[in-house]
Design a protein around this motif. Structure first.
Motif, PDB file in Angstrom:
ATOM      1  N   TRP A  17       0.769  -1.146   0.346  1.00 37.12           N
ATOM      2  CA  TRP A  17      -0.087  -0.123   0.192  1.00 37.12           C
ATOM      3  C   TRP A  17       0.939   1.554  -0.196  1.00 37.12           C
ATOM      4  CZ3 TRP A  17      -0.067  -3.287   4.241  1.00 37.12           C
ATOM      5  CH2 TRP A  17       0.291  -3.037   4.996  1.00 37.12           C
ATOM      6  N   THR A  34      -0.888  -5.594   7.877  1.00 33.51           N
ATOM      7  CA  THR A  34      -1.885  -6.031   6.168  1.00 33.51           C
ATOM      8  C   THR A  34      -3.090  -6.318   7.060  1.00 33.51           C
ATOM      9  OG1 THR A  34       0.366  -6.873   5.401  1.00 33.51           O
ATOM     10  CG2 THR A  34      -1.833  -8.163   5.126  1.00 33.51           C
ATOM     11  N   ARG A  64      -4.821  -3.353   6.984  1.00 32.80           N
ATOM     12  CA  ARG A  64      -5.460  -2.306   6.088  1.00 32.80           C
ATOM     13  C   ARG A  64      -6.226  -2.710   4.906  1.00 32.80           C
ATOM     14  NH1 ARG A  64      -4.314   2.435   2.644  1.00 32.80           N
ATOM     15  NH2 ARG A  64      -4.283   1.878   0.550  1.00 32.80           N
ATOM     16  N   GLU A  65      -6.782  -4.199   5.166  1.00 33.93           N
ATOM     17  CA  GLU A  65      -7.182  -5.143   4.308  1.00 33.93           C
ATOM     18  C   GLU A  65      -8.424  -4.475   4.692  1.00 33.93           C
ATOM     19  OE1 GLU A  65      -5.948  -9.180   5.244  1.00 33.93           O
ATOM     20  OE2 GLU A  65      -5.132  -9.504   3.667  1.00 33.93           O
ATOM     21  N   VAL A  94      -8.897  -1.522   6.185  1.00 33.61           N
ATOM     22  CA  VAL A  94      -9.350  -0.657   5.958  1.00 33.61           C
ATOM     23  C   VAL A  94      -9.797  -0.160   4.765  1.00 33.61           C
ATOM     24  CG1 VAL A  94      -7.979   1.386   4.869  1.00 33.61           C
ATOM     25  CG2 VAL A  94      -7.789   0.745   6.831  1.00 33.61           C
ATOM     26  N   GLU A  95      -9.216  -1.613   3.265  1.00 34.23           N
ATOM     27  CA  GLU A  95      -9.749  -1.115   2.407  1.00 34.23           C
ATOM     28  C   GLU A  95     -11.617  -1.612   2.015  1.00 34.23           C
ATOM     29  OE1 GLU A  95      -4.661  -1.829   0.118  1.00 34.23           O
ATOM     30  OE2 GLU A  95      -6.821  -3.820   0.540  1.00 34.23           O
ATOM     31  N   ARG A 146      -8.985  -4.067  14.384  1.00 33.52           N
ATOM     32  CA  ARG A 146      -8.888  -2.463  13.252  1.00 33.52           C
ATOM     33  C   ARG A 146      -8.423  -1.437  14.908  1.00 33.52           C
ATOM     34  NH1 ARG A 146     -13.767  -3.015  11.538  1.00 33.52           N
ATOM     35  NH2 ARG A 146     -14.405  -1.086  12.113  1.00 33.52           N
ATOM     36  N   GLU A 186      -0.379   6.462   5.585  1.00 30.66           N
ATOM     37  CA  GLU A 186       0.386   5.532   4.500  1.00 30.66           C
ATOM     38  C   GLU A 186      -1.167   3.767   4.815  1.00 30.66           C
ATOM     39  OE1 GLU A 186       4.115   5.838   2.043  1.00 30.66           O
ATOM     40  OE2 GLU A 186       3.945   4.178   3.912  1.00 30.66           O
ATOM     41  N   LEU A 187      -1.220   3.789   5.883  1.00 29.84           N
ATOM     42  CA  LEU A 187      -1.735   2.796   6.258  1.00 29.84           C
ATOM     43  C   LEU A 187      -3.440   2.217   6.424  1.00 29.84           C
ATOM     44  CD1 LEU A 187      -2.143  -0.265   7.866  1.00 29.84           C
ATOM     45  CD2 LEU A 187      -1.904   0.512   9.729  1.00 29.84           C
ATOM     46  N   THR A 202      -6.383   5.967   1.882  1.00 29.04           N
ATOM     47  CA  THR A 202      -6.930   4.642   0.404  1.00 29.04           C
ATOM     48  C   THR A 202      -7.054   6.151  -0.455  1.00 29.04           C
ATOM     49  OG1 THR A 202      -9.364   4.370   0.574  1.00 29.04           O
ATOM     50  CG2 THR A 202      -8.092   3.336   1.640  1.00 29.04           C
TER      51      THR A 202
END
Length: 243
Positions: A74, A92, A95-96, A98-99, A195, A237-238, A241
């Motif tokens: 990412w 990771t 982040r998943e 978050v997406e 999260r 960054e994490l 999006t």
């Protein structure tokens, strides 16, 4: 017999404890001690790693002896932020989430900042300001609790409407949690979700373990290993999006 390398004050971080010849076996290695619930194995994270050249590794930020040699998938192409493999592995899953939430609930705040009341004008505000400067939408009590608004209801809405919880773990937080006040209630809600990212500042994971084993088991970032600005860059960054 192996001897502890920090026999008086203890290790400053879980990474240091894992590297110690006497304590390393106790923690089972850095990633298993600070991994997300201990359920993510290093092999599963390799698909998310992007290793730089040897010259890039030697120039990685943070000054931790070249350990920050990795970039997650990412990170933007021009990013100057480097990570340890353990950080990529543990972040990771966050982040998943978050997406997934960005696609289904695009109007959520990026982070909810959980902190001790004593830190609201100090380290919590510093982290808040650094995050907002990087475009992160932060729920922060000093900004989002209006006059006359019921505090617990406002906090509850902030928790519900944020993608990620950032817990600023400081000596003040460790002092407050046993009293089961507001910070403890926020933490209890955040611990129910995958999260959550602790940021350890001015204390250690070992000291946190004495107060909250659940929180200490979650992977996070530490200002003993990098500056608050570097921590904020990684969080940004994490959680941010591309629209």
């Amino acid at each position: 017999m192996a001897r502890c390398t920090a026999p008086v004050r203890g290790h400053r971080s879980a990474a240091a404890a894992a590297d110690c010849p006497a304590c390393g076996s106790r923690y089972g290695g850095y990633s298993s001690y600070r991994g997300y619930g201990g359920g993510y194995r290093s092999a599963s994270a390799h698909s998310y790693l992007s290793y730089g050249s040897s010259s890039s590794r030697s120039g990685s930020s943070g000054g931790s002896g070249g350990r920050r040699t990795t970039k997650p998938r990412w990170s933007g192409a021009g990013s100057a932020v480097w990570y340890t493999p353990e950080q990529v592995q543990s972040l990771t899953p966050v982040r998943e989430n978050v997406e997934n939430l960005a696609a289904s609930q695009p109007d959520l705040r990026d982070v909810f900042l959980c902190h001790a009341w004593d830190d609201r004008q100090g380290s919590a505000k510093e982290l808040h300001d650094l995050l907002e400067a990087r475009g992160v939408r932060v729920w922060f009590s000093e900004k989002d609790l209006g006059l006359g608004v019921p505090m617990m209801r406002a906090i509850d809405k902030g928790l519900v409407n944020s993608r990620v919880g950032i817990v600023l773990v400081t000596p003040a937080m460790l002092h407050r949690l046993p009293a089961e006040g507001i910070a403890d209630k926020e933490l209890s809600a955040l611990l129910r979700r995958e999260r959550l990212v602790p940021v350890v500042h001015g204390t250690t994971y070992e000291e946190l373990e004495q107060v909250s084993l659940l929180l200490a088991s979650r992977a996070g970032l530490s200002t003993a290993e990098e500056s608050m600005a570097e921590v904020a860059a990684k969080i940004a960054e994490l959680v941010v999006t591309k629209s």
